[in-house]
Scaffold this motif. Structure first.
Motif, PDB file in Angstrom:
ATOM      1  N   ARG A   1      -8.317  -8.241  -0.842  1.00 18.78           N
ATOM      2  CA  ARG A   1      -8.610  -7.019  -1.507  1.00 18.78           C
ATOM      3  C   ARG A   1      -8.577  -5.789  -0.909  1.00 18.78           C
ATOM      4  N   SER A   2      -8.439  -5.658   0.448  1.00 19.16           N
ATOM      5  CA  SER A   2      -8.573  -4.541   1.113  1.00 19.16           C
ATOM      6  C   SER A   2      -7.055  -4.166   1.420  1.00 19.16           C
ATOM      7  N   PHE A   3      -5.987  -5.101   1.250  1.00 23.76           N
ATOM      8  CA  PHE A   3      -4.751  -4.465   1.128  1.00 23.76           C
ATOM      9  C   PHE A   3      -4.346  -4.051  -0.288  1.00 23.76           C
ATOM     10  N   ALA A   4      -4.861  -4.654  -1.377  1.00 21.34           N
ATOM     11  CA  ALA A   4      -4.387  -4.254  -2.678  1.00 21.34           C
ATOM     12  C   ALA A   4      -5.207  -2.771  -2.868  1.00 21.34           C
ATOM     13  N   ALA A   5      -6.464  -2.521  -2.323  1.00 19.81           N
ATOM     14  CA  ALA A   5      -7.113  -1.334  -2.552  1.00 19.81           C
ATOM     15  C   ALA A   5      -6.204  -0.223  -1.615  1.00 19.81           C
ATOM     16  N   ALA A   6      -5.921  -0.482  -0.454  1.00 20.72           N
ATOM     17  CA  ALA A   6      -4.871   0.400   0.366  1.00 20.72           C
ATOM     18  C   ALA A   6      -3.848   0.878  -0.502  1.00 20.72           C
TER      19      ALA A   6
ATOM     20  N   GLY B   1      -1.286   5.222  -3.971  1.00 22.47           N
ATOM     21  CA  GLY B   1      -0.377   5.175  -5.342  1.00 22.47           C
ATOM     22  C   GLY B   1       0.778   4.381  -5.155  1.00 22.47           C
ATOM     23  N   ILE B   2       0.816   3.434  -4.715  1.00 23.30           N
ATOM     24  CA  ILE B   2       1.699   2.116  -4.753  1.00 23.30           C
ATOM     25  C   ILE B   2       1.323   1.116  -5.617  1.00 23.30           C
ATOM     26  N   ASP B   3       2.151   0.527  -6.582  1.00 24.76           N
ATOM     27  CA  ASP B   3       1.865  -0.411  -7.235  1.00 24.76           C
ATOM     28  C   ASP B   3       2.023  -1.877  -6.630  1.00 24.76           C
ATOM     29  N   VAL B   4       1.391  -2.749  -6.962  1.00 28.12           N
ATOM     30  CA  VAL B   4       1.210  -4.131  -6.289  1.00 28.12           C
ATOM     31  C   VAL B   4       1.504  -4.888  -7.270  1.00 28.12           C
ATOM     32  N   ILE B   5       2.337  -6.038  -6.931  1.00 30.63           N
ATOM     33  CA  ILE B   5       2.494  -7.423  -7.366  1.00 30.63           C
ATOM     34  C   ILE B   5       1.819  -8.506  -6.544  1.00 30.63           C
ATOM     35  N   LEU B   6       0.802  -9.179  -6.987  1.00 33.19           N
ATOM     36  CA  LEU B   6       0.361 -10.381  -6.391  1.00 33.19           C
ATOM     37  C   LEU B   6       0.876 -11.596  -6.451  1.00 33.19           C
ATOM     38  N   ALA B   7       1.130 -12.233  -5.278  1.00 37.61           N
ATOM     39  CA  ALA B   7       1.463 -13.505  -5.375  1.00 37.61           C
ATOM     40  C   ALA B   7       0.602 -14.583  -4.433  1.00 37.61           C
ATOM     41  N   THR B   8      -0.066 -15.475  -5.220  1.00 33.73           N
ATOM     42  CA  THR B   8      -0.996 -15.904  -4.546  1.00 33.73           C
ATOM     43  C   THR B   8      -1.029 -17.554  -4.761  1.00 33.73           C
ATOM     44  N   ASP B   9      -1.931 -18.261  -4.065  1.00 33.38           N
ATOM     45  CA  ASP B   9      -1.922 -19.645  -4.312  1.00 33.38           C
ATOM     46  C   ASP B   9      -2.971 -20.117  -5.417  1.00 33.38           C
TER      47      ASP B   9
ATOM     48  N   THR C   1       1.969  15.731   7.326  1.00 38.17           N
ATOM     49  CA  THR C   1       1.150  15.078   8.224  1.00 38.17           C
ATOM     50  C   THR C   1       0.110  14.094   7.397  1.00 38.17           C
ATOM     51  N   LEU C   2       0.017  12.763   7.620  1.00 39.17           N
ATOM     52  CA  LEU C   2      -1.091  12.227   7.042  1.00 39.17           C
ATOM     53  C   LEU C   2      -2.161  11.742   8.064  1.00 39.17           C
ATOM     54  N   SER C   3      -3.427  11.786   7.982  1.00 34.66           N
ATOM     55  CA  SER C   3      -4.136  11.725   9.076  1.00 34.66           C
ATOM     56  C   SER C   3      -5.514  10.483   8.241  1.00 34.66           C
ATOM     57  N   GLY C   4      -6.055   9.712   9.238  1.00 40.37           N
ATOM     58  CA  GLY C   4      -7.060   8.984   8.768  1.00 40.37           C
ATOM     59  C   GLY C   4      -6.545   7.751   8.168  1.00 40.37           C
ATOM     60  N   LEU C   5      -5.296   7.316   8.350  1.00 38.56           N
ATOM     61  CA  LEU C   5      -4.711   6.175   7.679  1.00 38.56           C
ATOM     62  C   LEU C   5      -5.395   4.934   8.401  1.00 38.56           C
ATOM     63  N   THR C   6      -5.518   4.044   7.513  1.00 40.19           N
ATOM     64  CA  THR C   6      -5.955   2.635   7.882  1.00 40.19           C
ATOM     65  C   THR C   6      -4.847   1.662   8.383  1.00 40.19           C
ATOM     66  N   LEU C   7      -5.251   0.783   9.125  1.00 40.73           N
ATOM     67  CA  LEU C   7      -3.914  -0.332   9.306  1.00 40.73           C
ATOM     68  C   LEU C   7      -3.208  -0.802   8.098  1.00 40.73           C
ATOM     69  N   GLU C   8      -4.055  -1.181   7.027  1.00 38.94           N
ATOM     70  CA  GLU C   8      -3.544  -1.730   5.699  1.00 38.94           C
ATOM     71  C   GLU C   8      -2.504  -0.770   5.155  1.00 38.94           C
ATOM     72  N   GLU C   9      -2.821   0.408   5.305  1.00 47.69           N
ATOM     73  CA  GLU C   9      -2.062   1.649   4.872  1.00 47.69           C
ATOM     74  C   GLU C   9      -0.955   1.934   5.400  1.00 47.69           C
ATOM     75  N   VAL C  10      -0.764   1.737   6.870  1.00 44.48           N
ATOM     76  CA  VAL C  10       0.105   1.783   7.844  1.00 44.48           C
ATOM     77  C   VAL C  10       1.213   0.634   7.529  1.00 44.48           C
ATOM     78  N   VAL C  11       0.831  -0.434   7.222  1.00 46.30           N
ATOM     79  CA  VAL C  11       1.562  -1.633   7.031  1.00 46.30           C
ATOM     80  C   VAL C  11       2.305  -1.754   5.932  1.00 46.30           C
ATOM     81  N   ILE C  12       1.652  -1.253   4.767  1.00 48.53           N
ATOM     82  CA  ILE C  12       2.187  -0.837   3.322  1.00 48.53           C
ATOM     83  C   ILE C  12       3.002   0.002   3.347  1.00 48.53           C
ATOM     84  N   LEU C  13       3.337   1.197   4.119  1.00 50.32           N
ATOM     85  CA  LEU C  13       4.164   2.369   4.112  1.00 50.32           C
ATOM     86  C   LEU C  13       5.402   1.952   4.729  1.00 50.32           C
ATOM     87  N   HIS C  14       4.878   1.137   5.959  1.00 51.39           N
ATOM     88  CA  HIS C  14       6.039   0.632   6.629  1.00 51.39           C
ATOM     89  C   HIS C  14       6.708  -0.368   5.885  1.00 51.39           C
ATOM     90  N   ALA C  15       6.270  -1.077   4.969  1.00 50.34           N
ATOM     91  CA  ALA C  15       6.988  -2.248   4.328  1.00 50.34           C
ATOM     92  C   ALA C  15       7.986  -1.420   3.172  1.00 50.34           C
TER      93      ALA C  15
END
Length: 430
Positions: A16-21, A26-34, A310-324
């Motif tokens: 849920r944290s990554f989906a919220a990030a 403003g990035i769309d998410v496709i979930l693949a879950t078990d 400049t983007l500030s106050g980013l969470t780790l989840e947001e950093v990982v998603i932007l990198h992806a």
């Protein structure tokens, strides 16, 4: 709108944290879950059902997704993500590197061949007689399941009797139905290795085309000397000397290169003593649970706008998603404040009823939040059998020492109500 494929467990606050990030960015998410493939969207998340125990088939299912990047949450989804990324032509860690990260014995061999410090170790089949193995173990030693994480099933033994008890205990863990149904070969053996004295640390990083960008080094201030190895507090920045921090980074960089990790998040753990840095393990994923909330970043990044912003106050989840999605961070820096998290340990086995003292804990100087993840009537199991915590405490402050004090003080103000459980004894008809 950019789109990511998020490969994660059906339930779990990290998902849920990554989906919220992603939504915040403003990035769309496709979930693949078990999730169950028979039920029609039981979680109302439009997730694609896959089986983590069948990664090749899962990757085939995901092969038609139209996405700009892939993120995997937790260990088991990483191999599915790696295979899907290869099929989709997206940058990601290779399947071979991810598989090596899942097997502690294979990882030890790779580290040893690369010249990293490695404790003496060997693996034994789960069906062996521990009394025979104990004769060759050497003490003190540590017994570890090959594929579990978060210190689950990790036990120190100081003599032959403790070895036999620990081996049988780990065997019972690995024979639990939820583990057996994964059909993973590394759950058929146990790693035995010499116990190493020292202090433990964790490193959070991002791999970009084979190069490691260090995001944070965490101190683990609690002594982790057994018999179990329950991690509780992570604090950054590290209070160690520049020389030790440099040695930690150097060892981590050699480890990820040896494993062949190429593109995406990595979480490394190591133990440091007078001999140097012993790499314990590297995971091809970000830090687990809600611990990512203990990090906050700023960086210069190229976005869809042609100019840098400049983007500030980013969470780790947001950093990982932007990198992806290819928005590779430039000049990434941690917040100037010290930050930390306490993973609230399970006080004792039983059924969770409630907790008091949250308001007092939140009033503790430096505490930012207290999140209780345990649910009413949930059965709690401590380590080494357990696989979850009761919650998380987050704090920030001027120094790492102040953050550690805030976390410990807040924790002391929580009182958990846990009911004992009764053993069920079957009654046979006469």
């Amino acid at each position: 709108m950019p789109r990511i494929l998020l490969v994660a467990a059906t339930t779990g606050y990290q998902t849920r944290s990554f989906a919220a990030a992603a939504r915040r960015l403003g990035i769309d998410v496709i979930l693949a879950t078990d999730r169950c493939h028979v039920l029609e969207d039981p979680w109302r998340d439009k997730a694609i059902p896959v089986r983590f125990e069948e990664p090749e088939i899962a990757a085939e299912v995901l092969g038609d997704c139209v996405v700009d990047g892939i993120v995997a949450v937790a260990d088991r989804p990483t191999l599915v993500a790696a295979l899907a990324a290869r099929k989709l032509g997206l940058p990601y860690h290779s399947p071979q590197a991810v598989a090596a990260c899942r097997d502690k014995h294979v990882m030890r061999k790779i580290f040893g061949r690369s010249g990293l410090l490695v404790p003496e170790n060997f693996r034994v089949a789960l069906n062996r007689d521990p009394r025979e193995i104990a004769r060759d173990a050497g003490f003190p030693c540590v017994l570890k399941p090959l594929g579990l994480s978060a210190s689950r099933g990790v036990i120190r033994a100081n003599n032959a009797d403790e070895f036999v008890t620990a081996f049988d205990r780990i065997r019972r863990i690995l024979e639990q139905p939820e583990i057996r149904q994964s059909h993973e070969e590394w759950n058929e053996a146990i790693q035995i290795e010499r116990y190493i004295d020292g202090r433990e640390f964790a490193l959070e990083g991002l791999m970009t085309q084979g190069e490691l960008n260090v995001l944070a080094i965490f101190d683990k201030p609690d002594p982790l000397d057994g018999p179990f190895f329950e991690e509780t507090i992570y604090v950054t920045p590290s209070r160690e000397s520049r020389e030790i921090q440099s040695a930690i980074v150097d060892a981590a960089r050699r480890a990820v290169r040896a494993l062949g990790l190429d593109h995406g998040p990595v979480h490394a753990e190591m133990r440091v003593n007078a001999q140097g840095v012993y790499m314990l393990e590297v995971a091809a994923r970000p830090i687990g649970g809600l611990c990512a909330r203990a990090l906050r970043f700023a960086f210069l990044s190229r976005t869809t706008d042609p100019s840098d912003c400049t983007l500030s106050g980013l969470t780790l989840e947001e950093v990982v998603i932007l990198h992806a999605i290819g928005n590779i961070p430039k000049g990434l820096t941690l917040s100037r404040q010290a930050m930390g998290v306490m993973m609230i340990p399970v006080p004792r086995a039983g059924v969770y009823e409630s907790v008091t003292g949250i308001e007092d804990a939140l009033r503790t100087d430096g505490v930012d939040d207290v999140v209780i993840t345990a649910k009413a009537d949930q059965k709690l199991v401590p380590l080494p059998e357990g696989a979850s915590y009761t919650g998380f405490i987050f704090a920030s402050g001027d120094t790492a020492a102040a953050v550690e004090t805030s976390l410990r003080t807040a924790h002391s103000r929580l009182q958990f109500e846990i009911l004992g459980t009764l053993d069920v004894i079957p009654v046979l008809n006469a």
